[in-house]
Design an enzyme around this catalytic site. Structure first.
Site, PDB file in Angstrom:
ATOM      1  N   ASP A   1      26.395  -8.975  20.162  1.00  0.00           N
ATOM      2  CA  ASP A   1      26.819  -7.738  20.828  1.00  0.00           C
ATOM      3  C   ASP A   1      27.018  -6.693  19.738  1.00  0.00           C
ATOM      4  O   ASP A   1      27.312  -7.034  18.590  1.00  0.00           O
ATOM      5  CB  ASP A   1      28.073  -7.910  21.719  1.00  0.00           C
TER       6      ASP A   1
ATOM      7  N   GLU B   1      33.390 -21.570  13.219  1.00  0.00           N
ATOM      8  CA  GLU B   1      34.280 -20.678  12.460  1.00  0.00           C
ATOM      9  C   GLU B   1      35.191 -21.390  11.461  1.00  0.00           C
ATOM     10  O   GLU B   1      36.389 -21.130  11.422  1.00  0.00           O
ATOM     11  CB  GLU B   1      35.118 -19.840  13.443  1.00  0.00           C
TER      12      GLU B   1
ATOM     13  N   GLU C   1      25.809 -14.989  19.575  1.00  0.00           N
ATOM     14  CA  GLU C   1      26.827 -14.243  20.341  1.00  0.00           C
ATOM     15  C   GLU C   1      26.615 -12.751  20.166  1.00  0.00           C
ATOM     16  O   GLU C   1      27.573 -11.981  20.009  1.00  0.00           O
ATOM     17  CB  GLU C   1      28.244 -14.651  19.887  1.00  0.00           C
TER      18      GLU C   1
ATOM     19  N   ASN D   1      28.312 -22.935  13.740  1.00  0.00           N
ATOM     20  CA  ASN D   1      28.314 -21.572  14.269  1.00  0.00           C
ATOM     21  C   ASN D   1      29.427 -20.756  13.620  1.00  0.00           C
ATOM     22  O   ASN D   1      30.557 -21.237  13.496  1.00  0.00           O
ATOM     23  CB  ASN D   1      28.550 -21.654  15.793  1.00  0.00           C
TER      24      ASN D   1
HETATM   25  O1  G3I Z   1      41.520 -17.189  32.395  1.00  0.00           O
HETATM   26  C1  G3I Z   1      42.786 -16.735  31.910  1.00  0.00           C
HETATM   27  C2  G3I Z   1      43.553 -16.060  32.987  1.00  0.00           C
HETATM   28  O2  G3I Z   1      43.841 -16.994  33.999  1.00  0.00           O
HETATM   29  C3  G3I Z   1      44.835 -15.479  32.398  1.00  0.00           C
HETATM   30  O3  G3I Z   1      45.526 -14.761  33.374  1.00  0.00           O
HETATM   31  C4  G3I Z   1      44.510 -14.559  31.236  1.00  0.00           C
HETATM   32  C5  G3I Z   1      45.758 -14.009  30.558  1.00  0.00           C
HETATM   33  O4  G3I Z   1      45.597 -13.935  29.170  1.00  0.00           O
HETATM   34  O5  G3I Z   1      43.783 -15.274  30.293  1.00  0.00           O
HETATM   35  C6  G3I Z   1      42.561 -15.773  30.772  1.00  0.00           C
HETATM   36  O6  G3I Z   1      41.921 -16.492  29.732  1.00  0.00           O
HETATM   37  C7  G3I Z   1      41.354 -15.703  28.732  1.00  0.00           C
HETATM   38  C8  G3I Z   1      39.870 -16.058  28.651  1.00  0.00           C
HETATM   39  O7  G3I Z   1      39.273 -15.359  27.585  1.00  0.00           O
HETATM   40  C9  G3I Z   1      39.106 -15.715  29.921  1.00  0.00           C
HETATM   41  O8  G3I Z   1      39.110 -14.325  30.140  1.00  0.00           O
HETATM   42  C10 G3I Z   1      42.035 -15.980  27.421  1.00  0.00           C
HETATM   43  O9  G3I Z   1      43.361 -15.531  27.454  1.00  0.00           O
HETATM   44  C11 G3I Z   1      41.282 -15.317  26.294  1.00  0.00           C
HETATM   45  O10 G3I Z   1      41.841 -15.768  25.060  1.00  0.00           O
HETATM   46  C12 G3I Z   1      39.825 -15.714  26.331  1.00  0.00           C
HETATM   47  O11 G3I Z   1      39.155 -14.998  25.320  1.00  0.00           O
HETATM   48  C13 G3I Z   1      37.947 -15.580  24.890  1.00  0.00           C
HETATM   49  C14 G3I Z   1      37.994 -15.818  23.395  1.00  0.00           C
HETATM   50  O12 G3I Z   1      36.743 -16.276  22.941  1.00  0.00           O
HETATM   51  C15 G3I Z   1      39.048 -16.863  23.072  1.00  0.00           C
HETATM   52  O13 G3I Z   1      39.003 -17.214  21.752  1.00  0.00           O
HETATM   53  C16 G3I Z   1      36.815 -14.631  25.237  1.00  0.00           C
HETATM   54  O14 G3I Z   1      36.659 -14.595  26.660  1.00  0.00           O
HETATM   55  C17 G3I Z   1      35.507 -15.101  24.610  1.00  0.00           C
HETATM   56  O15 G3I Z   1      34.514 -14.114  24.777  1.00  0.00           O
HETATM   57  C18 G3I Z   1      35.717 -15.330  23.130  1.00  0.00           C
HETATM   58  O16 G3I Z   1      34.507 -15.817  22.584  1.00  0.00           O
HETATM   59  C19 G3I Z   1      34.517 -16.045  21.173  1.00  0.00           C
HETATM   60  C20 G3I Z   1      33.674 -17.279  20.911  1.00  0.00           C
HETATM   61  O17 G3I Z   1      34.151 -18.375  21.643  1.00  0.00           O
HETATM   62  C21 G3I Z   1      33.625 -17.601  19.420  1.00  0.00           C
HETATM   63  N1  G3I Z   1      33.196 -16.445  18.647  1.00  0.00           N
HETATM   64  C22 G3I Z   1      33.947 -15.220  18.881  1.00  0.00           C
HETATM   65  C23 G3I Z   1      33.952 -14.855  20.366  1.00  0.00           C
HETATM   66  C24 G3I Z   1      34.684 -13.552  20.610  1.00  0.00           C
HETATM   67  O18 G3I Z   1      36.029 -13.662  20.315  1.00  0.00           O
END
Ligand code: G3I
Length: 302
Positions: A237, A127, A235, A169
């Site tokens: 969806d 990105e 990715e 990516n």
């Molecule tokens: O695990 C913690 C948890 O302990 C905590 O209580 C909670 C509170 O916010 O957060 C949890 O972590 C989160 C994590 O996902 C797991 O669920 C993070 O805050 C959250 O920011 C994170 O989001 C991820 C995101 O990337 C971060 O940038 C998404 O799961 C994930 O699907 C998403 O994936 C991205 C790719 O890496 C890049 N392309 C876009 C895609 C979608 O945004």
């Protein structure tokens, strides 16, 4: 048959999914994972904040849980992601200049070395281009270290894990006529012409509905492939999982020899980063959706 087996029967393609380590203890989840997919991408566990929470202190426990699970079943692993403006730990966010450049390169080297030989593809850089419509780089602390930060990351990754395929990516790179797609294309073209090590381009393909799937998507895939790189749908969806769009995306990949596979960004709708939009192939209770059948049918007959 299954998504993975049917993709493999199409010239050895992969059909992968994002996996969360926290869900590996959910047997409803692993039953589908183990049955359907032949590749995985750790959804968050290989990101910079997860693997280097304090500078030069590396933690791989959750990433290794996924790698061990996947490789034990013969699945390939996509490493995601070595260098990114987002999900940086606090210590990295506060760095700039030479200190940040060196920290980034050290991170790339350490993580790629740790998993050397276990990861088929690395998303080396994620990105790095902006959405402002002029094809410019995204402003970030990494970009402010100099425009060559991306190629520096790729060179470090090649040195650390010479046999892995190194990918760039990004999202919103699906429409061939968008400035962002063209800018990424020109970067890859430039890297190939100057010998910067790059092997593949990942199109994230987070579509917000059938209408956001561009009719020239196949042109985008084939145009990148013509530069001499593999292309991956990394990715996928699609809001509300329309069967037509899922079929078209699958057929577009199958139509391009260097489109080596598709990864969906989660297994069940409840596993999705946008679970409210029901964008995946399995219901929250693990049932196969109509889109699942569409994709499988396309893999088998498309
Ligand atoms: O695990 C913690 C948890 O302990 C905590 O209580 C909670 C509170 O916010 O957060 C949890 O972590 C989160 C994590 O996902 C797991 O669920 C993070 O805050 C959250 O920011 C994170 O989001 C991820 C995101 O990337 C971060 O940038 C998404 O799961 C994930 O699907 C998403 O994936 C991205 C790719 O890496 C890049 N392309 C876009 C895609 C979608 O945004």
């Amino acid at each position: 048959t299954t998504l993975g087996a049917s993709a493999a029967a199409r010239d050895g393609r992969f059909f992968g999914t994002a996996v969360a380590a926290s869900r590996l203890s959910d047997t409803a989840y692993t039953t589908i994972l183990d049955r359907e997919f032949n590749a995985v991408t750790p959804e968050n566990e290989m990101k910079i904040d997860a693997t280097e929470p304090n500078q030069n202190q590396f933690t791989y426990t959750n990433a290794e849980r996924i790698v061990t699970h996947a490789r034990g079943l013969g699945m390939q692993v996509r490493g995601h992601t070595l260098a990114w403006h987002s999900q940086q730990p606090g210590w990295m966010q506060s760095l700039s200049g030479t200190a940040l450049r060196n920290a980034m390169l050290n991170h790339v080297t350490q993580v790629a070395t740790h998993f050397r030989g276990q990861v088929t593809w690395w998303d080396v850089v994620n990105e790095a281009f902006s959405d402002n419509g002029d094809g410019s780089r995204r402003d970030s602390n990494l970009q402010r270290t100099g425009n060559d930060w991306i190629e520096a990351a790729f060179r470090a990754a090649r040195t650390a894990d010479p046999d892995a395929k190194l990918c760039y990516n990004d999202y919103n790179t699906d429409n061939w006529s968008s400035a962002k797609t063209q800018a990424v294309y020109r970067m890859v073209q430039d890297f190939k012409s100057r010998g910067v090590p790059i092997d593949c381009v990942g199109l994230q393909s987070h579509f917000t509905g059938g209408s956001s799937y561009p009719s020239n998507y196949r042109t985008t895939l084939s145009s990148f492939a013509a530069l001499g790189v593999d292309v991956h749908i990394t990715e996928l969806d699609i809001t509300n999982a329309p069967t037509a769009a899922y079929t078209n995306v699958t057929n577009d990949c199958l139509a391009v020899a260097r489109c080596k596979g598709i990864t969906v960004w989660g297994i069940r709708d409840s596993d999705s980063w946008r679970s409210g939009e029901s964008p995946l192939l399995f219901t929250s209770s693990g049932g196969k959706k109509a889109a699942y059948t569409s994709v499988l049918t396309a893999l088998n007959n498309g």
